[in-house]
Design a protein around this motif. Structure first.
Motif, PDB file in Angstrom:
ATOM      1  N   LYS A 135       0.854  -1.195   0.000  1.00 34.96           N
ATOM      2  CA  LYS A 135       0.000   0.000   0.000  1.00 34.96           C
ATOM      3  C   LYS A 135       0.883   1.235   0.000  1.00 34.96           C
ATOM      4  N   VAL A 136       0.845   1.967  -1.090  1.00 31.29           N
ATOM      5  CA  VAL A 136       1.684   3.160  -1.233  1.00 31.29           C
ATOM      6  C   VAL A 136       0.847   4.400  -0.899  1.00 31.29           C
ATOM      7  N   PRO A 137       1.262   5.209   0.079  1.00 28.12           N
ATOM      8  CA  PRO A 137       0.494   6.410   0.419  1.00 28.12           C
ATOM      9  C   PRO A 137       0.612   7.461  -0.671  1.00 28.12           C
ATOM     10  N   SER A 138      -0.417   8.284  -0.797  1.00 22.29           N
ATOM     11  CA  SER A 138      -0.359   9.387  -1.745  1.00 22.29           C
ATOM     12  C   SER A 138       0.595  10.454  -1.210  1.00 22.29           C
ATOM     13  N   ALA A 139       0.928  11.403  -2.068  1.00 21.68           N
ATOM     14  CA  ALA A 139       1.829  12.479  -1.650  1.00 21.68           C
ATOM     15  C   ALA A 139       1.223  13.280  -0.497  1.00 21.68           C
ATOM     16  N   THR A 140      -0.093  13.509  -0.554  1.00 24.54           N
ATOM     17  CA  THR A 140      -0.763  14.262   0.518  1.00 24.54           C
ATOM     18  C   THR A 140      -0.735  13.489   1.830  1.00 24.54           C
ATOM     19  N   GLU A 141      -0.980  12.184   1.761  1.00 26.44           N
ATOM     20  CA  GLU A 141      -0.941  11.364   2.976  1.00 26.44           C
ATOM     21  C   GLU A 141       0.460  11.345   3.575  1.00 26.44           C
ATOM     22  N   ALA A 142       1.474  11.192   2.729  1.00 27.23           N
ATOM     23  CA  ALA A 142       2.846  11.170   3.224  1.00 27.23           C
ATOM     24  C   ALA A 142       3.219  12.493   3.881  1.00 27.23           C
ATOM     25  N   ALA A 260      -3.528  -0.095   9.170  1.00 24.47           N
ATOM     26  CA  ALA A 260      -2.447  -0.068  10.149  1.00 24.47           C
ATOM     27  C   ALA A 260      -1.962   1.362  10.383  1.00 24.47           C
ATOM     28  N   VAL A 261      -1.819   2.140   9.306  1.00 27.10           N
ATOM     29  CA  VAL A 261      -1.320   3.511   9.434  1.00 27.10           C
ATOM     30  C   VAL A 261      -2.323   4.379  10.191  1.00 27.10           C
ATOM     31  N   THR A 262      -3.611   4.217   9.900  1.00 27.83           N
ATOM     32  CA  THR A 262      -4.630   5.025  10.571  1.00 27.83           C
ATOM     33  C   THR A 262      -4.628   4.776  12.078  1.00 27.83           C
ATOM     34  N   VAL A 263      -4.411   3.526  12.482  1.00 26.16           N
ATOM     35  CA  VAL A 263      -4.365   3.207  13.912  1.00 26.16           C
ATOM     36  C   VAL A 263      -3.198   3.930  14.586  1.00 26.16           C
ATOM     37  N   THR A 264      -2.046   3.982  13.926  1.00 25.76           N
ATOM     38  CA  THR A 264      -0.905   4.695  14.517  1.00 25.76           C
ATOM     39  C   THR A 264      -1.165   6.198  14.576  1.00 25.76           C
ATOM     40  N   VAL A 265      -1.884   6.718  13.588  1.00 23.97           N
ATOM     41  CA  VAL A 265      -2.240   8.144  13.605  1.00 23.97           C
ATOM     42  C   VAL A 265      -3.134   8.452  14.800  1.00 23.97           C
ATOM     43  N   LEU A 266      -4.118   7.597  15.049  1.00 24.97           N
ATOM     44  CA  LEU A 266      -5.003   7.802  16.203  1.00 24.97           C
ATOM     45  C   LEU A 266      -4.219   7.733  17.513  1.00 24.97           C
ATOM     46  N   GLY A 267      -3.225   6.851  17.557  1.00 23.21           N
ATOM     47  CA  GLY A 267      -2.385   6.772  18.747  1.00 23.21           C
ATOM     48  C   GLY A 267      -1.633   8.065  19.008  1.00 23.21           C
ATOM     49  N   TYR A 306      -4.496  14.435   7.053  1.00 23.93           N
ATOM     50  CA  TYR A 306      -4.663  12.993   6.847  1.00 23.93           C
ATOM     51  C   TYR A 306      -6.145  12.621   6.802  1.00 23.93           C
ATOM     52  N   SER A 307      -6.922  13.171   7.732  1.00 22.95           N
ATOM     53  CA  SER A 307      -8.360  12.891   7.766  1.00 22.95           C
ATOM     54  C   SER A 307      -9.041  13.374   6.486  1.00 22.95           C
ATOM     55  N   HIS A 308      -8.610  14.528   5.991  1.00 25.50           N
ATOM     56  CA  HIS A 308      -9.212  15.084   4.778  1.00 25.50           C
ATOM     57  C   HIS A 308      -8.992  14.156   3.588  1.00 25.50           C
ATOM     58  N   THR A 309      -7.793  13.596   3.462  1.00 31.10           N
ATOM     59  CA  THR A 309      -7.522  12.683   2.344  1.00 31.10           C
ATOM     60  C   THR A 309      -8.373  11.421   2.449  1.00 31.10           C
ATOM     61  N   LYS A 310      -8.579  10.920   3.672  1.00 29.11           N
ATOM     62  CA  LYS A 310      -9.394   9.722   3.841  1.00 29.11           C
ATOM     63  C   LYS A 310     -10.860  10.000   3.515  1.00 29.11           C
ATOM     64  N   GLY A 325     -20.355   2.347  -0.369  1.00 29.86           N
ATOM     65  CA  GLY A 325     -19.250   1.548  -0.889  1.00 29.86           C
ATOM     66  C   GLY A 325     -18.415   0.950   0.220  1.00 29.86           C
ATOM     67  N   PRO A 326     -17.352   0.263  -0.161  1.00 29.40           N
ATOM     68  CA  PRO A 326     -16.462  -0.327   0.842  1.00 29.40           C
ATOM     69  C   PRO A 326     -15.751   0.742   1.633  1.00 29.40           C
ATOM     70  N   GLN A 327     -15.513   0.478   2.890  1.00 34.13           N
ATOM     71  CA  GLN A 327     -14.893   1.468   3.763  1.00 34.13           C
ATOM     72  C   GLN A 327     -13.393   1.523   3.610  1.00 34.13           C
ATOM     73  N   LYS A 328     -12.788   0.483   3.023  1.00 34.83           N
ATOM     74  CA  LYS A 328     -11.353   0.475   2.819  1.00 34.83           C
ATOM     75  C   LYS A 328     -11.081   0.324   1.328  1.00 34.83           C
ATOM     76  N   LEU A 329     -10.083   1.031   0.841  1.00 34.16           N
ATOM     77  CA  LEU A 329      -9.817   1.007  -0.586  1.00 34.16           C
ATOM     78  C   LEU A 329      -9.440  -0.374  -1.079  1.00 34.16           C
ATOM     79  N   ASP A 330      -8.792  -1.183  -0.237  1.00 34.85           N
ATOM     80  CA  ASP A 330      -8.405  -2.505  -0.704  1.00 34.85           C
ATOM     81  C   ASP A 330      -9.577  -3.471  -0.746  1.00 34.85           C
ATOM     82  N   GLN A 331     -10.785  -2.989  -0.348  1.00 34.45           N
ATOM     83  CA  GLN A 331     -11.971  -3.822  -0.432  1.00 34.45           C
ATOM     84  C   GLN A 331     -12.790  -3.518  -1.684  1.00 34.45           C
TER      85      GLN A 331
END
Length: 368
Positions: A135-142, A260-267, A306-310, A325-331
């Motif tokens: 899973k490669v993050p977008s430039a905005t997410e990074a 996984a990344v979103t969970v670390t962001v919430l932390g 980060y929230s805005h991109t999601k 739709g699906p809540q996760k892009l990989d779905q």
């Protein structure tokens, strides 16, 4: 038609409420477990972190065992262990390495420097997600992750960088192991693994790694401590183990529901939130220095980005599929186009759409 729309709206509202409760449970249990462990390891004098974590894992395995020997879990063990054992072993080893390396680093560096290094977990998780989950993050997410991480580092840094190079390297390695553990969990949870079986399978692996370390480093001191505090030791281990089990299950559910990344962001946001709440509720405004205020502002800016991109991605899914739709892009399901031809020249799609020219029998043409 309107009934269907109303039903979809109601389902979306219920799912949003469940997601909110999941986030609240995650943040609450995360804070509770951290405070409980901090109290036990410092204020109470139970200075055996390896034993504490070993007991957490042992309790999780024994508490889940009565459920795992029954259906619907019993029939899934053989297939899951045969196909996913490498990932399960890796998670258990990563977890044990994260705890052990972090504890060793605290002997060689200050707590402030330790917290600064471990604040880089969102960036480490994003890199690990590229390698493990592809899973490669977008430039905005990074960019958002870098801003968030820099802000939290600035907020938690207390000005002391005392420590050896070995201690810094140990802390970095522990942080990388933590990120790898979270991303590997995310990968397995996306492959028909549920949160209860994940906790059940990985617990004995972590115990097998941590138990020899406990025997080598803590067993002698613990025997002396237990003789003087026998009743209190049992209570501390039982309470903290129960909280740890609940947290591990909710933590895995958060990874499965988000990423996984979103969970670390919430932390990270939780850390910033605790700093703000302590300043407001505990009348500790004097601790909010200019540096800390700038750090908190940067962290919240990164979280907002980060929230805005999601949110944008979810809206794009809604527009694409005409619903939530699906809540996760990989779905997002993959639909083959008619241009994807099989060897015979016919469409290789598994579920071809019916032809619009076909009419039900007995209906005159033009009255469909």
């Amino acid at each position: 038609m309107f009934a269907g729309i109303s039903s979809t709206g109601a389902d979306g509202a219920i799912q949003s409420a469940l997601d909110f409760l999941l986030v609240v449970a995650f943040l609450t249990l995360n804070s509770t477990l951290n405070l409980t462990n901090k109290w036990a390891l410092s204020s109470y004098g139970f200075r055996f972190p390896l034993l504490l974590t070993t007991c957490h894992m042992s309790f999780s395995f024994l508490a889940l065992l009565p459920f795992m020997v029954r259906e619907p879990f019993r029939s899934k063990h053989r297939e899951s262990l045969a196909t996913q054992w490498k990932g399960l072993v890796a998670i258990g080893i990563y977890m044990a390495a994260n705890i052990s390396l972090n504890n060793l680093s605290l002997v060689l560096i200050t707590l402030s420097l330790n917290q600064v290094i471990r604040s880089s977990i969102p960036v480490c998780a994003a890199v690990s997600a590229v390698v493990i989950e592809k899973k490669v993050p977008s430039a905005t997410e990074a960019t958002a992750l870098l801003v968030l991480t820099a802000g939290v580092m600035m907020a938690v840094f207390e000005g002391s960088v005392t420590g050896s190079t070995a201690g810094i390297l140990l802390c970095i390695c522990g942080t990388v192991c933590n990120a790898a553990m979270i991303c590997t969990s995310g990968k397995l949870l996306s492959e028909k693994m549920d949160v209860l079986r994940l906790a059940f399978y990985t617990a004995p692996v972590s115990c097998a790694v941590l138990l020899p370390l406990f025997v080598a480093r803590e067993s002698t001191q613990f025997r002396e401590y237990a003789m003087e505090n026998s009743a209190g030791v049992a209570l501390v281990l039982l309470c903290s183990s129960a909280i740890a089990l609940l947290y591990n299950v909710v933590h895995a559910a958060m990874i499965k529901r988000t990423s996984a990344v979103t969970v670390t962001v919430l932390g990270e946001v939780k850390v910033v939130g605790l700093l703000i709440l302590s300043a407001i509720l505990l009348d500790e405004k004097k601790i909010l220095t200019v540096k800390m205020s700038i750090g908190i502002s940067l962290a919240m800016l990164g979280f907002g980005m980060y929230s805005h991109t999601k949110i944008e991605k979810i809206q794009q899914q809604a527009e694409l599929y005409g619903g939530p739709g699906p809540q996760k892009l990989d779905q997002i399901p993959y639909t083959k186009l008619d241009s994807d031809k099989g060897p015979s020249g016919k469409s290789a799609s598994l579920n071809p759409l019916p032809s619009v020219d076909k009419q039900p029998q007995g209906m005159p043409k033009g009255m469909a």
